[in-house]
Design a protein around this motif. Structure first.
Motif, short mmCIF file in Angstrom:
data_model
loop_
_atom_site.label_atom_id
_atom_site.label_comp_id
_atom_site.label_asym_id
_atom_site.label_seq_id
_atom_site.Cartn_x
_atom_site.Cartn_y
_atom_site.Cartn_z
N VAL A 38 16.54 3.47 12.06
CA VAL A 38 16.08 3.07 10.72
C VAL A 38 16.08 1.56 10.61
CG1 VAL A 38 16.68 3.10 8.26
CG2 VAL A 38 16.71 5.22 9.57
N LYS A 39 17.14 0.89 11.08
CA LYS A 39 17.21 -0.57 11.03
C LYS A 39 16.08 -1.21 11.83
CE LYS A 39 21.76 -2.34 10.12
NZ LYS A 39 21.27 -3.19 9.11
N GLN A 40 15.73 -0.60 12.97
CA GLN A 40 14.68 -1.16 13.81
C GLN A 40 13.29 -0.98 13.19
OE1 GLN A 40 16.71 0.68 17.58
NE2 GLN A 40 14.97 -0.52 18.27
N VAL A 41 13.10 0.06 12.38
CA VAL A 41 11.77 0.39 11.87
C VAL A 41 11.54 -0.07 10.44
CG1 VAL A 41 10.17 2.31 11.39
CG2 VAL A 41 11.60 2.37 13.43
N GLU A 42 12.59 -0.16 9.62
CA GLU A 42 12.42 -0.38 8.18
C GLU A 42 11.65 -1.66 7.82
OE1 GLU A 42 16.20 -0.31 6.22
OE2 GLU A 42 17.01 -1.91 7.47
N SER A 43 11.77 -2.69 8.60
CA SER A 43 11.06 -3.93 8.27
C SER A 43 9.54 -3.79 8.47
CB SER A 43 11.59 -5.10 9.10
OG SER A 43 11.33 -4.88 10.47
N TYR A 44 9.12 -2.77 9.18
CA TYR A 44 7.69 -2.55 9.43
C TYR A 44 7.03 -1.68 8.36
CZ TYR A 44 8.56 -4.40 14.10
OH TYR A 44 8.90 -5.21 15.16
N LEU A 45 7.80 -1.15 7.41
CA LEU A 45 7.25 -0.25 6.40
C LEU A 45 6.06 -0.84 5.64
CD1 LEU A 45 7.35 2.53 5.14
CD2 LEU A 45 8.98 1.64 3.47
N PRO A 46 6.12 -2.09 5.15
CA PRO A 46 4.95 -2.63 4.45
C PRO A 46 3.69 -2.66 5.35
CG PRO A 46 6.86 -4.02 4.06
CD PRO A 46 7.25 -3.03 5.12
N ILE A 47 3.88 -2.96 6.62
CA ILE A 47 2.75 -3.00 7.55
C ILE A 47 2.18 -1.59 7.73
CG2 ILE A 47 2.06 -3.47 9.94
CD1 ILE A 47 4.33 -5.62 9.93
N ILE A 48 3.07 -0.62 7.90
CA ILE A 48 2.64 0.77 8.06
C ILE A 48 1.83 1.21 6.85
CG2 ILE A 48 3.43 3.16 8.23
CD1 ILE A 48 5.95 2.02 9.70
N LEU A 49 2.37 0.98 5.67
CA LEU A 49 1.70 1.42 4.45
C LEU A 49 0.36 0.73 4.25
CD1 LEU A 49 4.75 1.69 2.03
CD2 LEU A 49 3.65 3.49 3.36
N ASN A 50 0.30 -0.57 4.52
CA ASN A 50 -0.96 -1.30 4.39
C ASN A 50 -2.02 -0.77 5.34
OD1 ASN A 50 -0.18 -3.01 2.30
ND2 ASN A 50 0.60 -4.56 3.70
N ARG A 51 -1.62 -0.49 6.57
CA ARG A 51 -2.58 -0.01 7.57
C ARG A 51 -3.08 1.40 7.23
NH1 ARG A 51 -0.63 -1.39 13.57
NH2 ARG A 51 -2.57 -0.26 13.97
N VAL A 52 -2.17 2.25 6.78
CA VAL A 52 -2.56 3.61 6.40
C VAL A 52 -3.46 3.57 5.17
CG1 VAL A 52 -1.70 5.83 5.56
CG2 VAL A 52 -0.59 4.71 7.49
N LYS A 53 -3.09 2.76 4.20
CA LYS A 53 -3.90 2.63 2.98
C LYS A 53 -5.30 2.10 3.30
CE LYS A 53 -3.67 0.89 -1.71
NZ LYS A 53 -2.90 0.11 -2.68
N ALA A 54 -5.40 1.27 4.33
CA ALA A 54 -6.70 0.73 4.75
C ALA A 54 -7.52 1.75 5.53
CB ALA A 54 -6.48 -0.53 5.60
N GLY A 55 -6.94 2.93 5.77
CA GLY A 55 -7.69 4.00 6.42
C GLY A 55 -7.52 4.09 7.92
N GLN A 56 -6.57 3.36 8.47
CA GLN A 56 -6.35 3.42 9.91
C GLN A 56 -5.73 4.76 10.29
OE1 GLN A 56 -4.44 0.05 11.69
NE2 GLN A 56 -5.55 -1.40 10.43
N ASP A 57 -5.99 5.19 11.50
CA ASP A 57 -5.47 6.45 12.01
C ASP A 57 -3.94 6.39 12.08
OD1 ASP A 57 -5.75 9.06 13.41
OD2 ASP A 57 -4.90 7.90 15.08
N MET A 58 -3.29 7.37 11.47
CA MET A 58 -1.83 7.36 11.40
C MET A 58 -1.20 7.39 12.79
SD MET A 58 0.56 7.09 9.32
CE MET A 58 2.32 7.13 9.46
N GLU A 59 -1.77 8.15 13.70
CA GLU A 59 -1.19 8.22 15.04
C GLU A 59 -1.22 6.86 15.72
OE1 GLU A 59 -1.70 10.47 19.32
OE2 GLU A 59 -2.71 11.31 17.58
N LYS A 60 -2.32 6.13 15.57
CA LYS A 60 -2.42 4.79 16.17
C LYS A 60 -1.42 3.84 15.53
CE LYS A 60 -5.53 0.97 17.26
NZ LYS A 60 -4.45 0.30 17.92
#
Length: 91
Positions: free
Chosen positions: A31-53
């Motif tokens: 969780v510590k290693q991944v949590e800082s990437y959450l805003p990036i993940i959400l922005n990319r998914v919201k932009a329509g990028q493939d979740m698996e990628k």
């Protein structure tokens, strides 16, 4: 946050390897290693990028397995849904 629901991981067809292997339980270290990437993940998914990628890219950067990123995002969504359902603030 309910707009970021993830589809369940697809089950592989007969004779086909699964897309993600199950690396086990989500730990505090992961969780510590991944949590800082959450805003990036959400922005990319919201932009329509493939979740698996997105999951695979973030996993490489965070130094974890892809299924751990997917589990983390699902846990965040679940926590947000539970908090919204109980009338709590999401912030």
């Amino acid at each position: 946050m309910s707009e970021f629901k993830l589809p369940p991981l697809k089950k592989p067809k007969k004779g086909e390897a699964p897309k993600f292997t199950d690396s086990g339980l989500l730990t505090k270290r992961i969780v510590k290693q991944v949590e800082s990437y959450l805003p990036i993940i959400l922005n990319r998914v919201k932009a329509g990028q493939d979740m698996e990628k997105v999951v695979r890219d973030i996993a490489q950067h965070a130094g974890v397995e892809p299924d751990m990123v997917a589990k983390y995002v699902q846990a965040v969504i679940k926590a947000g849904s539970n908090q919204a359902a109980s009338g709590g603030s999401l912030l």
